[in-house]
Design a protein around this motif. Sequence first.
Motif, short mmCIF file in Angstrom:
data_model
loop_
_atom_site.label_atom_id
_atom_site.label_comp_id
_atom_site.label_asym_id
_atom_site.label_seq_id
_atom_site.Cartn_x
_atom_site.Cartn_y
_atom_site.Cartn_z
N ARG A 284 12.92 8.94 59.31
CA ARG A 284 13.85 9.14 58.19
C ARG A 284 13.09 8.96 56.88
O ARG A 284 12.10 8.24 56.82
CB ARG A 284 15.02 8.16 58.25
CG ARG A 284 15.89 8.31 59.48
CD ARG A 284 17.11 7.39 59.41
NE ARG A 284 17.89 7.41 60.64
CZ ARG A 284 18.81 8.32 60.94
NH1 ARG A 284 19.07 9.29 60.06
NH2 ARG A 284 19.48 8.27 62.07
N PHE A 285 13.55 9.62 55.83
CA PHE A 285 12.87 9.56 54.54
C PHE A 285 12.93 8.15 53.96
O PHE A 285 13.97 7.48 54.00
CB PHE A 285 13.49 10.54 53.55
CG PHE A 285 13.07 11.96 53.79
CD1 PHE A 285 11.86 12.44 53.32
CD2 PHE A 285 13.90 12.82 54.51
CE1 PHE A 285 11.47 13.74 53.53
CE2 PHE A 285 13.52 14.14 54.73
CZ PHE A 285 12.30 14.61 54.25
N ALA A 286 11.80 7.71 53.40
CA ALA A 286 11.72 6.42 52.72
C ALA A 286 11.03 6.63 51.38
O ALA A 286 10.14 7.48 51.25
CB ALA A 286 10.94 5.42 53.56
N GLN A 287 11.44 5.85 50.37
CA GLN A 287 10.89 6.03 49.02
C GLN A 287 9.49 5.44 48.91
O GLN A 287 9.20 4.35 49.36
CB GLN A 287 11.80 5.37 47.98
CG GLN A 287 11.32 5.57 46.56
CD GLN A 287 12.24 4.93 45.52
OE1 GLN A 287 13.39 4.58 45.83
NE2 GLN A 287 11.74 4.77 44.30
N GLU B 24 21.44 24.23 45.51
CA GLU B 24 21.61 23.98 44.07
C GLU B 24 22.35 22.68 43.77
O GLU B 24 22.24 22.14 42.67
CB GLU B 24 22.32 25.16 43.41
CG GLU B 24 23.75 25.38 43.83
CD GLU B 24 24.41 26.50 43.05
OE1 GLU B 24 23.86 26.92 42.02
OE2 GLU B 24 25.49 26.96 43.48
N ASN B 25 23.11 22.18 44.74
CA ASN B 25 23.77 20.90 44.53
C ASN B 25 22.97 19.72 45.08
O ASN B 25 23.48 18.61 45.25
CB ASN B 25 25.18 20.91 45.12
CG ASN B 25 25.20 21.15 46.61
OD1 ASN B 25 24.14 21.38 47.21
ND2 ASN B 25 26.37 21.09 47.22
N GLY B 26 21.67 19.96 45.39
CA GLY B 26 20.78 18.87 45.72
C GLY B 26 20.76 18.42 47.16
O GLY B 26 20.27 17.33 47.47
N LYS B 27 21.25 19.25 48.08
CA LYS B 27 21.22 18.89 49.50
C LYS B 27 19.94 19.44 50.14
O LYS B 27 19.48 20.53 49.81
CB LYS B 27 22.44 19.45 50.23
CG LYS B 27 23.76 18.87 49.75
CD LYS B 27 23.85 17.38 50.07
CE LYS B 27 25.20 16.80 49.66
NZ LYS B 27 25.27 15.33 49.92
N LEU B 28 19.39 18.69 51.09
CA LEU B 28 18.20 19.11 51.81
C LEU B 28 18.56 19.52 53.23
O LEU B 28 19.22 18.77 53.95
CB LEU B 28 17.18 17.97 51.85
CG LEU B 28 15.92 18.21 52.69
CD1 LEU B 28 15.05 19.29 52.06
CD2 LEU B 28 15.13 16.92 52.88
N SER C 172 20.52 10.89 55.55
CA SER C 172 20.12 9.53 55.90
C SER C 172 20.37 8.59 54.73
O SER C 172 20.68 9.01 53.61
CB SER C 172 18.64 9.50 56.30
OG SER C 172 17.84 10.04 55.27
N LYS C 173 20.16 7.32 54.97
CA LYS C 173 20.49 6.26 54.01
C LYS C 173 19.90 6.49 52.63
O LYS C 173 20.60 6.39 51.62
CB LYS C 173 20.01 4.92 54.58
CG LYS C 173 20.17 3.74 53.65
CD LYS C 173 19.59 2.48 54.28
CE LYS C 173 19.66 1.30 53.31
NZ LYS C 173 19.04 0.07 53.91
#
Length: 482
Positions: free
Chosen positions: A125-128, A424-428, A455-456
């Motif tokens: 999952r993506f993490a910053q 365009e609404n920022g969904k991946l 994801s979170k």
Amino acid sequence: MPSKRKVTNNSNKRKSPDSQDNAAMPLKRAKTSRKKPEVFPNEVPLKIEVTNNSNKRKSPDSQDNAAVPLKRAKTSRKMPKVLQNNDPKVKEILRQVTTSGIILTCGQGDTGQLGLGDDILEKTRFAQVPNFTKIVAIAGSGMHNVCLTDEGKVITFGCNDEGALGRDTIEGGEATPGLVDLPGRAIQVTAGDSHSAALMEDGRVFVWGSFRDSHGTLGLLTKNKESTPVQILRNQKFIKIASGSDHLVLLDNTRKVFTCGCGEQGQLGRLPERKTDRNSGRGGNKLLTPDQVYFKISKKIEIENIWAGSYATFAKDANTDDLYVFGLNNYGQIGLKNCDKSFHPKVSDTLSRRKWIQISSGQHHTIALDEKGQVYVLGRKEYGRLGLGIVSEDATELVVVPKLSNTKCIDVAAGTAQSFAVTENGKLYAWGMGSEGQLGTGEEDDVLEPRVIESKYVKDLEVLRVSAGGQHTIILAKKINE
């Protein structure tokens, strides 16, 4: 000490498409048919008779030519417009975001390419990535990433075996993002498997790392790798750059295209097949010395945009809707018919007559975004990389991704065998091979159709851009309503 690549035990995991497919694509050298000059044995040498004319009056020709120089007729050839990097047109092709954001990563992290520290070897999952909140551009590659801040500074992290990070990693390490020392403000960054590049606001381009070919390390501008940035083509000014796995494409401010790097699949577009082997005469020098690509002898072609795939190059004609392509086409991924690879530019009828915003090409497939926000795919079907569900044949013609047909997208990216789209609404959305967690779904399964990532860490963000590496992914995002 040189950086050491970490080795993880993946014996139970499926091998990447690279390890499966490359063995099926042996590189063959074309037979040469070098012709000797023709000899005409019966031809008699031309004899010139000399006469003594010293007592004769000189002809008018000999008297007047010194006083009347020959004049060349004025030509009406129109000089190309020289573009500046602050032109709106240039900003449009660079697709610069107007707001900065944070970066998040997922997938394989065994060489520090996640930027999350030495202990994080994989994230499904993506993490910053910590400590960086003002990023405006990202570029993911085989095993490293290059990012650009709103101040024009360049940050790198990941594998540095070939110098791709452009900085000393002894102190901070490869898995911790660090700044690259560049002489000025950068406005674009790119990344290949083992090289990186930055376009400066004054049109200079700096590169570092190394290209590779089937023999191993090829070098960069010379046969050596470069561990810190070096300027390329000092007398040229550029408006866009693009990196394939092991080649670099440059568009200068007069709309000419230059290439360098590995050319074994035809991705340089300027050398015949026999000259793309580093061992063929001066092959290595011709590969590493950036040179111009010529598109049509019969007319002057001006290129307005460029893109690079893993093993291919795409160039858009400024005056028509023609899209020129060259490189690997063994699954029809660059839109040519009856052709496994092309070593010189050809118009792709499949990809022409459309206004493309973004084109991204992986190992064997291409994903493209048009001006209306529609997402198209082309090429190999395995592992679900086309997002078409269960299909029996590869896509040899452009196909709209059905699940995104009613959604306007602003960005797309192709990894080795995976694909992504940002709405365009920022969904991946993600689909394709997920064996290393590179889709960010939380699992390691393949995904046959686009799946929204919720994801979170992602669900409360507006995703702006996505870039896919070999077995990892990086996204640029901002907090909603920020």
